[in-house]
Design an enzyme around this catalytic site. Structure first.
Site, mmCIF file in Angstrom:
data_model
loop_
_atom_site.group_PDB
_atom_site.id
_atom_site.type_symbol
_atom_site.label_atom_id
_atom_site.label_comp_id
_atom_site.label_asym_id
_atom_site.label_seq_id
_atom_site.Cartn_x
_atom_site.Cartn_y
_atom_site.Cartn_z
ATOM 1 N N HIS A 37 -0.458 57.674 85.148
ATOM 2 C CA HIS A 37 -1.049 58.422 84.834
ATOM 3 C C HIS A 37 -1.543 59.794 85.626
ATOM 4 O O HIS A 37 -3.064 59.798 85.617
ATOM 5 C CB HIS A 37 -2.364 57.312 84.750
ATOM 6 N N GLY A 124 6.985 53.131 70.001
ATOM 7 C CA GLY A 124 6.146 52.601 70.004
ATOM 8 C C GLY A 124 5.717 51.409 70.831
ATOM 9 O O GLY A 124 4.549 51.262 71.250
ATOM 10 N N GLY A 126 6.537 52.283 74.239
ATOM 11 C CA GLY A 126 6.085 53.572 75.274
ATOM 12 C C GLY A 126 7.694 53.714 75.911
ATOM 13 O O GLY A 126 7.585 54.081 76.580
ATOM 14 N N LEU A 127 8.531 53.459 75.646
ATOM 15 C CA LEU A 127 9.359 54.079 75.939
ATOM 16 C C LEU A 127 10.210 55.876 74.898
ATOM 17 O O LEU A 127 11.616 56.020 75.011
ATOM 18 C CB LEU A 127 10.682 53.475 75.250
ATOM 19 N N SER A 128 9.189 55.715 74.235
ATOM 20 C CA SER A 128 9.114 57.207 74.030
ATOM 21 C C SER A 128 9.930 58.115 73.491
ATOM 22 O O SER A 128 10.808 58.818 73.075
ATOM 23 C CB SER A 128 8.855 58.268 75.178
ATOM 24 N N SER A 129 10.097 56.968 71.495
ATOM 25 C CA SER A 129 11.434 57.069 71.149
ATOM 26 C C SER A 129 10.812 58.885 70.074
ATOM 27 O O SER A 129 11.287 59.545 69.723
ATOM 28 C CB SER A 129 11.254 56.312 69.470
ATOM 29 N N SER A 130 9.586 59.058 70.446
ATOM 30 C CA SER A 130 8.958 60.281 70.023
ATOM 31 C C SER A 130 9.685 61.634 70.781
ATOM 32 O O SER A 130 9.944 62.585 69.898
ATOM 33 C CB SER A 130 6.975 60.309 69.826
ATOM 34 N N ASP A 173 7.312 63.035 79.383
ATOM 35 C CA ASP A 173 8.374 62.429 78.326
ATOM 36 C C ASP A 173 9.947 62.994 77.685
ATOM 37 O O ASP A 173 11.143 62.841 77.959
ATOM 38 C CB ASP A 173 8.010 62.078 76.908
ATOM 39 N N TYR A 223 -8.781 56.933 77.406
ATOM 40 C CA TYR A 223 -7.060 58.479 77.432
ATOM 41 C C TYR A 223 -8.163 59.458 77.867
ATOM 42 O O TYR A 223 -7.968 60.145 78.994
ATOM 43 C CB TYR A 223 -6.214 58.270 76.969
#
Ligand code: ADP
Ligand code: MG
Length: 386
Positions: A37, A124, A126-130, A173, A223
């Protein structure tokens, strides 16, 4: 594990298009050791690419349309490159549309292509597949059509594509997916994009992610609230200490001296941010010195800051970290990512991995009725051609 993924992706391309792929791209997910953050609060972060990847096979199509197949979803779509790119209801295609749009809007021209891709990055968690998806697509198009794009440009275009899809993410990311190096963590200044590699030698400890398998819906609203609270807090610090230009310049003493000037929760948020920025620096020193026990202590401190001061944890994540704190074979643990679910990152003494997994699985299932998943991660190279 990645060998099978690569073989399957290549075979799928051959079956679909009757030729071998011209380019095969591997694009990794990422972890963040510490610095949570603070990508949007003037801080440094300490991410690394991991050995979980999306594999893409590309070939030219000799037309003005492109066809992309998501093997894992058993879905495909075609896009006409001469038409204006628009958002679709099929979410995964938007990451690809977004990438095409960003490349076109930034003056890059390319022809139609065929692409199939498949992944072993959990989605989804949090390993940033996107980010892996965006950066791998850009890298593939760049390689196929010889576009002049540096690594940094790929990360920035990937980020813009994600913004276009509707997620106002920072740069961490995409940057780490592209710039990752085997056994190195990246100390990244999210303001300037200056970065420095540090050796990621965890000595007697293994990096294991515990996937809570929960994702509480608070994430987006909280957030946005945190971002507003931090802006408010920074402006109060600045008004009392004009030499402070960003959180990075502020000291804990200054924040403590203004405690009664902040409203509501703002003091706790700001206190966390200033301490977290310092923890990243300390963590780099600990890694450089091979002091993994100290690094682990810092992870616990980050977690309790995120949980009690920044308030982005949840009971599932707190239970995992509290249990890790009591466990002599785990020297560090914290929630990783935005919070309210996803994974914890853990430093587990080598030789004790299986016993730790058994213990946590049972406890988690007994307490929440949810299966805990584990990912052993190795720090690996960024987006690359096979
Ligand atoms: P993460 O933390 O994994 O980045 P996001 O919600 O940001 O989670 O992104 C996940 C999205 O990325 C999925 O909903 C999907 O649209 C896309 N995606 C990721 N992996 C794949 C895949 N293997 N096949 C198709 N789409 C994928
Ligand atoms: Mg994502």
């Amino acid at each position: 594990m990645n060998d099978i993924l690569i073989q399957n992706t290549t075979a799928f391309f051959e079956k679909s298009f009757g030729t071998s792929p011209e380019k095969t791209v591997l694009s990794p997910g990422r972890i963040n050791i510490i610095g949570e953050h603070i990508d949007y609060n003037d801080g440094y972060v300490l991410p690394a690419a991991i050995d979980k990847i999306i594999c893409f096979a590309f070939g030219k199509k000799n037309s003005k349309t492109s066809k992309v197949i998501a093997i894992d979803l058993n879905e495909e779509f075609e896009i006409d490159l001469t038409q204006e790119v628009k958002l679709s209801d099929v979410v995964w295609t938007n990451y690809i549309r977004g990438v095409i749009k960003q490349l076109q809007d930034n003056g890059f021209s390319f022809e139609g292509f065929n692409c199939v891709f498949s992944s072993n990055i959990p989605v989804g968690s949090g390993l940033s597949s996107s980010a892996a998806l965006e950066c791998g697509m850009i890298f593939g198009i760049k390689s196929l059509f010889d576009l002049k794009l540096e690594k940094k440009d790929i990360a920035l275009l990937g980020q813009k594509a994600e913004h276009w899809v509707g997620i106002n993410c920072g740069i961490m990311d995409q940057f780490s997916s592209v710039h990752g190096l085997e056994n190195k963590v990246i100390q990244l200044d999210c303001n300037t994009l200056d970065f420095e590699y540090h050796n990621a030698d965890f000595k007697d400890y293994s990096l294991i992610l515990f996937d809570s398998n929960v994702k509480h819906s608070l994430f987006t609203s909280e957030y946005n609230t945190r971002r507003i609270e931090c802006e408010e807090g920074l402006s109060i610090i600045k008004s009392h200490f004009p030499e402070v230009k960003s959180f990075r310049d502020a000291t804990e003493e200054q924040v403590l001296s203004l405690k009664d000037k902040f409203s509501g929760k703002v003091f706790s948020r700001v206190h966390f941010v200033v301490k977290e920025i310092n923890r990243v620096i300390k963590a780099c020193k600990a890694l450089d010195a091979g002091n993994i026990e100290l690094l682990g202590e810092l992870l616990f401190e980050t977690h309790y800051g995120l949980s009690q001061e920044y308030e982005v944890s949840c009971e599932e994540l707190d239970m995992l970290v509290d249990t890790a704190k009591e466990d002599e074979t785990i020297v560090g643990s914290r929630l990783m990512g935005g919070g309210f679910g996803g994974c914890t990152i853990n430093l587990v003494k080598k030789g004790h991995e299986n016993e730790v997994k058994r213990k946590f699985s049972k406890l988690y299932l007994d307490t929440f009725g949810i299966e805990l998943k584990f990912y052993d991660v190795k720090i690996s190279n960024g987006t690359t051609l096979l």
